[in-house]
Enzyme design. Structure first.
Site, PDB file in Angstrom:
ATOM      1  N   LYS A   1       0.830  -1.213   0.000  1.00 55.04           N
ATOM      2  CA  LYS A   1       0.000   0.000   0.000  1.00 55.04           C
ATOM      3  C   LYS A   1       0.865   1.264   0.000  1.00 55.04           C
ATOM      4  O   LYS A   1       0.667   2.185  -0.810  1.00 55.04           O
ATOM      5  CB  LYS A   1      -0.922  -0.033   1.228  1.00 55.04           C
ATOM      6  CG  LYS A   1      -1.628   1.256   1.536  1.00 55.04           C
ATOM      7  CD  LYS A   1      -2.684   1.611   0.524  1.00 55.04           C
ATOM      8  CE  LYS A   1      -3.151   3.025   0.731  1.00 55.04           C
ATOM      9  NZ  LYS A   1      -4.338   3.383   0.021  1.00 55.04           N
TER      10      LYS A   1
ATOM     11  N   PHE B   1      -1.456   8.700 -14.466  1.00 54.05           N
ATOM     12  CA  PHE B   1      -0.690   9.487 -13.488  1.00 54.05           C
ATOM     13  C   PHE B   1       0.511  10.171 -14.114  1.00 54.05           C
ATOM     14  O   PHE B   1       1.571  10.307 -13.507  1.00 54.05           O
ATOM     15  CB  PHE B   1      -0.323   8.626 -12.266  1.00 54.05           C
ATOM     16  CG  PHE B   1      -1.507   8.504 -11.350  1.00 54.05           C
ATOM     17  CD1 PHE B   1      -2.607   7.760 -11.731  1.00 54.05           C
ATOM     18  CD2 PHE B   1      -1.552   9.185 -10.150  1.00 54.05           C
ATOM     19  CE1 PHE B   1      -3.738   7.695 -10.928  1.00 54.05           C
ATOM     20  CE2 PHE B   1      -2.677   9.119  -9.337  1.00 54.05           C
ATOM     21  CZ  PHE B   1      -3.763   8.363  -9.738  1.00 54.05           C
TER      22      PHE B   1
ATOM     23  N   CYS C   1      -4.107  11.092   1.128  1.00 47.84           N
ATOM     24  CA  CYS C   1      -3.326   9.852   1.037  1.00 47.84           C
ATOM     25  C   CYS C   1      -1.899  10.067   0.560  1.00 47.84           C
ATOM     26  O   CYS C   1      -0.957   9.637   1.216  1.00 47.84           O
ATOM     27  CB  CYS C   1      -4.039   8.867   0.139  1.00 47.84           C
ATOM     28  SG  CYS C   1      -5.526   8.263   0.914  1.00 47.84           S
TER      29      CYS C   1
END
Ligand code: UDX
Length: 415
Positions: free
Chosen positions: A185, A230, A241
């Site tokens: 993550k 991106f 985040c």
């Protein structure tokens, strides 16, 4: 989103929160956050969704306890795990329940929670790391069509049970240990942030050499090893985040004895990028004191009212410090923005925001701004400058309206 998502897959879901107002709101069928499609999903599956402030209620009905509490940064930039520990402390000893960590936590949290559980005689409780990758604004689609599901555990029933829950989605599954799941993550978010800072630096070089970063990103992105996503240059990434997790990973590395140099640059590039528009304005307008600037959009990205880490916070503060009159409009985030920036002048519409402006800046690429009629904008502005902070506008349409268009890293386009 997780609750509504699992309910839509057929599970009975109990949602527990210590915030009574939030639970009441949810019982009335209202979503406590702005997320397109979520209210409809909550309504559609309301029969399978139960809201309570009482943990034992939920423990009776459910075996898997997904922990989805906030882990905001502390003053040191590390993740604040106080809420996570409150949840762990409130769990009774049980052999038939599992904690499934959705909150983003530093690598090593799972191991330390398992240690605490052992010390307190609660080692019958299972622990699974199941990080969340959904994006604000497209959370419903991201839940239902994930690129992958990551499950980290030490073996045993709980990891298999979580995998079964996600099975109907047919997503690739990564089964691994807890520490690796936690790291996936953090590494994924840090990599995406790195991609954005990289393309922003390329954009800044493009401005120097007369190239157009939009074309450069297109040419780069067609290489399958790089991919097109991106790579949109702009005035920096925001949101809770990326800002939080990049800094948390950098500190995690530092705390464990490794200096993660690359992430320091990613963070610095992003901070500078938020300010670049100010020097662009100075180049066009000279002295900024007394000038009027319109900001179109304030949220950190479209389709959310979230202002955490938004580039607008830095940009607006810099403009105010230069003595600029800043008038802003955001279709959804105004209430949140007013709390953080009470000193801004808020306009009820985009056209009212640009009234008498010397320059207009696209800060958040809401569709209504992208599709605006620039002839209407030109009639209302007193100056000519339009800065496209997200490279989302049709520069030709802006120019045809008699305005001066400037994007980020669009040197060739400017010529
Ligand atoms: C991010 C991750 O994408 C998601 O997987 C994780 O679960 C949570 O953090 P989110 O913060 O909702 O999601 O938004 P995201 O769409 O990733 O955008 C973050 C910021 O990056 C926004 O400010 C956006 O404007 C900016 N961005 C994104 C760019 O500047 N350029 C891009 O090419 C993409």
């Amino acid at each position: 989103m997780t609750a509504a998502g699992f309910a839509s897959l057929g599970s009975e879901v109990w949602c527990v929160d210590i915030d009574e107002d939030k639970i009441e709101q949810l019982r009335r069928g209202q979503s406590p956050i702005y997320e397109p499609g979520l209210p409809e999903l909550l309504a559609k599956h309301s029969a399978r969704l139960h809201f309570t402030t009482d943990l034992p209620d939920a423990l009776q009905g459910a075996r898997l306890l997904f922990v989805a509490v906030g882990t905001p940064p502390t003053h040191s930039g590390d993740a604040d795990l106080a809420s996570v520990h409150e949840v762990v402390d409130s769990m009774p000893a049980s052999d038939s329940h599992a904690l499934v960590m959705k909150s983003t936590v530093p690598c090593g949290t799972g191991a330390s929670i398992e240690r605490v559980l052992r010390e307190r005689g609660k080692d019958g409780l299972s622990y699974v790391s199941c990080p969340e990758f959904l994006k604000e604004g497209s959370a419903v689609a991201d839940f239902l069509h994930p690129d992958r599901v990551v499950i980290g555990d030490g073996g045993g029933w709980a990891g298999d049970a979580v995998a079964k829950l996600y099975e109907p989605l047919g997503a690739p599954l990564v089964r691994t240990d807890v520490a690796s799941a936690e790291m996936i993550k953090l590494a994924a978010n840090a990599f995406l942030a790195t991609k954005i800072s990289f393309i922003n630096e390329i954009a800044n070089v493009c401005e120097q050499v007369g190239a157009d970063v939009v074309q450069v990103a297109k040419g780069m992105g067609l290489d399958e090893r790089i991919g097109p996503k991106f790579l949109q240059a702009g005035i920096g990434y925001g949101g809770s985040c990326f800002t939080k997790d990049v800094s948390a990973l950098k500190l995690l590395a530092g705390n464990s004895g490794y200096h993660f140099q690359l992430l320091s640059a990613v963070i610095e590039v992003n901070e500078l990028q938020k300010r670049r528009v100010v020097s662009k304005l100075q180049r066009h307008l000279g002295e900024l004191a007394g000038k009027r600037v319109a900001l179109l959009g304030l949220a950190f990205k479209p389709n959310t009212d979230d202002m955490r880490g938004a580039s607008s916070l830095v940009l607006a503060a810099r403009l105010l410090a230069e003595g600029v009159h800043v008038r802003a409009h955001d279709p959804i985030a105004e209430e949140q923005a007013r709390r953080l920036m009470p000193e801004l002048d808020y306009a009820p519409s985009a056209l009212e925001a640009v009234e008498e402006a010397d320059a207009t800046i696209l800060v958040t690429e809401w569709p209504q701004f992208v599709g605006i009629d620039w002839r209407d904008v030109a009639k209302r502005m007193r100056g000519r400058i339009v800065i496209d902070g997200r490279n989302a506008l049709d520069g030709e349409a802006v120019r045809e309206a008699g305005l001066t268009y400037e994007g980020i890293g669009r040197g060739a386009c400017r010529q």
